[in-house]
Design a protein around this motif. Sequence first.
Motif, PDB file in Angstrom:
ATOM      1  N   ALA A   8      33.182 -16.619 -11.541  1.00 17.24           N
ATOM      2  CA  ALA A   8      33.857 -16.847 -10.265  1.00 17.24           C
ATOM      3  C   ALA A   8      32.856 -16.684  -9.124  1.00 17.24           C
ATOM      4  CB  ALA A   8      35.000 -15.852 -10.100  1.00 17.24           C
ATOM      5  N   PRO A   9      32.895 -17.581  -8.117  1.00 15.69           N
ATOM      6  CA  PRO A   9      31.975 -17.447  -6.991  1.00 15.69           C
ATOM      7  C   PRO A   9      32.255 -16.174  -6.201  1.00 15.69           C
ATOM      8  CG  PRO A   9      33.643 -19.115  -6.545  1.00 15.69           C
ATOM      9  CD  PRO A   9      33.785 -18.732  -7.984  1.00 15.69           C
ATOM     10  N   VAL A  10      31.210 -15.483  -5.823  1.00 15.53           N
ATOM     11  CA  VAL A  10      31.344 -14.246  -5.049  1.00 15.53           C
ATOM     12  C   VAL A  10      31.390 -14.614  -3.575  1.00 15.53           C
ATOM     13  CG1 VAL A  10      30.273 -12.063  -4.451  1.00 15.53           C
ATOM     14  CG2 VAL A  10      30.138 -12.916  -6.794  1.00 15.53           C
ATOM     15  N   GLY A  11      32.435 -14.168  -2.890  1.00 16.29           N
ATOM     16  CA  GLY A  11      32.563 -14.453  -1.472  1.00 16.29           C
ATOM     17  C   GLY A  11      31.795 -13.458  -0.624  1.00 16.29           C
ATOM     18  N   TYR A  12      31.780 -13.720   0.691  1.00 14.83           N
ATOM     19  CA  TYR A  12      31.044 -12.845   1.611  1.00 14.83           C
ATOM     20  C   TYR A  12      31.605 -11.430   1.588  1.00 14.83           C
ATOM     21  CZ  TYR A  12      30.166 -17.547   3.474  1.00 14.83           C
ATOM     22  OH  TYR A  12      29.861 -18.870   3.612  1.00 14.83           O
ATOM     23  N   GLU A  13      32.943 -11.331   1.619  1.00 15.29           N
ATOM     24  CA  GLU A  13      33.567 -10.012   1.673  1.00 15.29           C
ATOM     25  C   GLU A  13      33.244  -9.198   0.420  1.00 15.29           C
ATOM     26  OE1 GLU A  13      35.096 -12.866   2.080  1.00 15.29           O
ATOM     27  OE2 GLU A  13      35.896 -12.896   4.129  1.00 15.29           O
ATOM     28  N   GLU A  14      33.328  -9.857  -0.748  1.00 18.03           N
ATOM     29  CA  GLU A  14      33.049  -9.149  -1.999  1.00 18.03           C
ATOM     30  C   GLU A  14      31.612  -8.651  -2.041  1.00 18.03           C
ATOM     31  OE1 GLU A  14      36.208 -12.247  -3.117  1.00 18.03           O
ATOM     32  OE2 GLU A  14      34.534 -12.050  -1.743  1.00 18.03           O
ATOM     33  N   ALA A  15      30.675  -9.506  -1.630  1.00 18.93           N
ATOM     34  CA  ALA A  15      29.261  -9.113  -1.651  1.00 18.93           C
ATOM     35  C   ALA A  15      29.002  -7.937  -0.719  1.00 18.93           C
ATOM     36  CB  ALA A  15      28.386 -10.299  -1.261  1.00 18.93           C
ATOM     37  N   ARG A  16      29.628  -7.959   0.447  1.00 20.48           N
ATOM     38  CA  ARG A  16      29.454  -6.847   1.388  1.00 20.48           C
ATOM     39  C   ARG A  16      30.039  -5.564   0.814  1.00 20.48           C
ATOM     40  NH1 ARG A  16      32.877  -6.595   6.837  1.00 20.48           N
ATOM     41  NH2 ARG A  16      34.416  -6.100   5.241  1.00 20.48           N
ATOM     42  N   GLU A  17      31.231  -5.662   0.221  1.00 18.28           N
ATOM     43  CA  GLU A  17      31.880  -4.478  -0.335  1.00 18.28           C
ATOM     44  C   GLU A  17      31.082  -3.885  -1.486  1.00 18.28           C
ATOM     45  OE1 GLU A  17      35.729  -5.848  -1.384  1.00 18.28           O
ATOM     46  OE2 GLU A  17      36.423  -6.020   0.703  1.00 18.28           O
ATOM     47  N   VAL A  18      30.542  -4.742  -2.359  1.00 19.06           N
ATOM     48  CA  VAL A  18      29.729  -4.249  -3.478  1.00 19.06           C
ATOM     49  C   VAL A  18      28.508  -3.506  -2.962  1.00 19.06           C
ATOM     50  CG1 VAL A  18      28.219  -4.960  -5.374  1.00 19.06           C
ATOM     51  CG2 VAL A  18      30.509  -5.952  -5.169  1.00 19.06           C
ATOM     52  N   ARG A  80      25.721 -17.816  -0.924  1.00 19.75           N
ATOM     53  CA  ARG A  80      27.096 -18.309  -0.908  1.00 19.75           C
ATOM     54  C   ARG A  80      27.328 -19.210   0.304  1.00 19.75           C
ATOM     55  NH1 ARG A  80      30.368 -19.724  -4.335  1.00 19.75           N
ATOM     56  NH2 ARG A  80      30.613 -21.513  -2.983  1.00 19.75           N
ATOM     57  N   ALA A  81      26.755 -18.835   1.446  1.00 18.81           N
ATOM     58  CA  ALA A  81      26.905 -19.650   2.657  1.00 18.81           C
ATOM     59  C   ALA A  81      26.257 -21.019   2.474  1.00 18.81           C
ATOM     60  CB  ALA A  81      26.287 -18.924   3.855  1.00 18.81           C
ATOM     61  N   GLU A  82      25.103 -21.057   1.812  1.00 18.30           N
ATOM     62  CA  GLU A  82      24.449 -22.334   1.539  1.00 18.30           C
ATOM     63  C   GLU A  82      25.333 -23.207   0.648  1.00 18.30           C
ATOM     64  OE1 GLU A  82      20.614 -21.586  -0.085  1.00 18.30           O
ATOM     65  OE2 GLU A  82      19.811 -20.749   1.779  1.00 18.30           O
ATOM     66  N   ALA A  83      25.913 -22.603  -0.378  1.00 22.04           N
ATOM     67  CA  ALA A  83      26.796 -23.348  -1.280  1.00 22.04           C
ATOM     68  C   ALA A  83      28.019 -23.873  -0.535  1.00 22.04           C
ATOM     69  CB  ALA A  83      27.220 -22.463  -2.449  1.00 22.04           C
ATOM     70  N   ASP A  84      28.559 -23.076   0.382  1.00 16.89           N
ATOM     71  CA  ASP A  84      29.722 -23.512   1.151  1.00 16.89           C
ATOM     72  C   ASP A  84      29.370 -24.707   2.030  1.00 16.89           C
ATOM     73  OD1 ASP A  84      31.277 -21.573   0.024  1.00 16.89           O
ATOM     74  OD2 ASP A  84      31.172 -20.200   1.735  1.00 16.89           O
ATOM     75  N   LEU A  85      28.182 -24.694   2.630  1.00 15.15           N
ATOM     76  CA  LEU A  85      27.751 -25.820   3.458  1.00 15.15           C
ATOM     77  C   LEU A  85      27.646 -27.104   2.635  1.00 15.15           C
ATOM     78  CD1 LEU A  85      24.945 -24.426   5.788  1.00 15.15           C
ATOM     79  CD2 LEU A  85      27.022 -25.618   6.510  1.00 15.15           C
ATOM     80  N   ASP A 161      24.806  -7.711   9.012  1.00 17.63           N
ATOM     81  CA  ASP A 161      24.235  -8.828   9.772  1.00 17.63           C
ATOM     82  C   ASP A 161      24.438 -10.144   9.024  1.00 17.63           C
ATOM     83  OD1 ASP A 161      23.258  -7.198  11.834  1.00 17.63           O
ATOM     84  OD2 ASP A 161      21.378  -6.835  10.773  1.00 17.63           O
ATOM     85  N   ALA A 162      24.085 -10.149   7.733  1.00 14.24           N
ATOM     86  CA  ALA A 162      24.219 -11.369   6.930  1.00 14.24           C
ATOM     87  C   ALA A 162      25.684 -11.796   6.855  1.00 14.24           C
ATOM     88  CB  ALA A 162      23.662 -11.134   5.527  1.00 14.24           C
ATOM     89  N   PHE A 163      26.573 -10.843   6.687  1.00 18.12           N
ATOM     90  CA  PHE A 163      28.007 -11.140   6.627  1.00 18.12           C
ATOM     91  C   PHE A 163      28.477 -11.780   7.928  1.00 18.12           C
ATOM     92  CE2 PHE A 163      32.355  -9.774   7.583  1.00 18.12           C
ATOM     93  CZ  PHE A 163      33.040 -10.285   6.497  1.00 18.12           C
ATOM     94  N   THR A 164      28.074 -11.202   9.059  1.00 18.93           N
ATOM     95  CA  THR A 164      28.488 -11.728  10.366  1.00 18.93           C
ATOM     96  C   THR A 164      27.942 -13.130  10.596  1.00 18.93           C
ATOM     97  OG1 THR A 164      28.532  -9.475  11.263  1.00 18.93           O
ATOM     98  CG2 THR A 164      28.447 -11.287  12.846  1.00 18.93           C
ATOM     99  N   ILE A 165      26.679 -13.350  10.234  1.00 19.31           N
ATOM    100  CA  ILE A 165      26.051 -14.662  10.405  1.00 19.31           C
ATOM    101  C   ILE A 165      26.740 -15.715   9.540  1.00 19.31           C
ATOM    102  CG2 ILE A 165      23.925 -15.963   9.900  1.00 19.31           C
ATOM    103  CD1 ILE A 165      22.397 -13.393  10.791  1.00 19.31           C
ATOM    104  N   ALA A 166      27.005 -15.369   8.292  1.00 21.54           N
ATOM    105  CA  ALA A 166      27.658 -16.320   7.381  1.00 21.54           C
ATOM    106  C   ALA A 166      29.077 -16.630   7.839  1.00 21.54           C
ATOM    107  CB  ALA A 166      27.652 -15.762   5.960  1.00 21.54           C
ATOM    108  N   GLN A 167      29.784 -15.621   8.302  1.00 16.87           N
ATOM    109  CA  GLN A 167      31.149 -15.840   8.772  1.00 16.87           C
ATOM    110  C   GLN A 167      31.170 -16.735  10.007  1.00 16.87           C
ATOM    111  OE1 GLN A 167      33.696 -15.458   6.998  1.00 16.87           O
ATOM    112  NE2 GLN A 167      34.617 -13.445   7.236  1.00 16.87           N
ATOM    113  N   ARG A 168      30.260 -16.497  10.925  1.00 13.01           N
ATOM    114  CA  ARG A 168      30.191 -17.331  12.138  1.00 13.01           C
ATOM    115  C   ARG A 168      29.923 -18.784  11.770  1.00 13.01           C
ATOM    116  NH1 ARG A 168      25.952 -16.368  16.155  1.00 13.01           N
ATOM    117  NH2 ARG A 168      27.121 -17.909  17.335  1.00 13.01           N
ATOM    118  N   LEU A 169      29.003 -18.990  10.838  1.00 14.47           N
ATOM    119  CA  LEU A 169      28.680 -20.352  10.423  1.00 14.47           C
ATOM    120  C   LEU A 169      29.886 -21.005   9.744  1.00 14.47           C
ATOM    121  CD1 LEU A 169      26.480 -22.531  10.203  1.00 14.47           C
ATOM    122  CD2 LEU A 169      25.920 -21.585   7.956  1.00 14.47           C
ATOM    123  N   ARG A 170      30.538 -20.271   8.862  1.00 18.92           N
ATOM    124  CA  ARG A 170      31.696 -20.825   8.155  1.00 18.92           C
ATOM    125  C   ARG A 170      32.795 -21.203   9.134  1.00 18.92           C
ATOM    126  NH1 ARG A 170      34.420 -17.588   3.244  1.00 18.92           N
ATOM    127  NH2 ARG A 170      34.700 -15.992   4.837  1.00 18.92           N
TER     128      ARG A 170
END
Length: 202
Positions: A8-18, A80-85, A161-170
């Motif tokens: 299963a693809p790991v989302g931004y939230e999951e990666a941050r929580e881990v 994950r952000a690259e894959a989403d793009l 920082d990475a989470f915030t940047i990826a979320q803004r882009l998404r």
Amino acid sequence: SVPTFFKAPVGYEEAREVSEIQIRSLNSFQQEVLEAFQRGKLDHNRHQEFATFNLAQILNRFEHYRQEAEYHGILTILARAEADLKDDFQRRKLQQTPFISFYLRYGDRFRLDELLDLWKVTDPSSASAIGDFKGARLLRHWLAHGRNYNANLGKSYTVLDAFTIAQRLRLSVASFPITIEVPGFRQTIGLWLLRLRIRFYR
């Protein structure tokens, strides 16, 4: 075989929580080691790694572990952000003029920076989010390609920082509507020829 969980693809939230869980666990273990060290009662099974360390070495080792936990989270989020793009591009490439033209030029073989530059032209309001993402990708490249060169990052990054940047882009990309457009005659011919070429080389 790979367990379903790992497919299963790991989302931004999951990666941050881990990453946050790992860092909390490290902090707890560090406290345990320091207390044992101060009492002179390190457990030779549980604390074997630190048996010959002084206080500074113990602190440095845990700082290194925390940094690695941060790096792992950052790499996962940015990848994950690259894959989403790229997934978003697949939905747009046959429906919107700028993306149709891009697809006719590059097909599905393009550098992500080229797609990001297209976004900046197509939706100027996304320029800030894309600029931040491009800056963070310098760290992503350094992490993914062996860390065997000096990365000129300009700033340091945390998982947050990475989470915030990826979320803004998404959010920026998602807010740009996918409008269905009828390709012009030349674009239609180009897409038809591109499909033939792809089918031939497969």
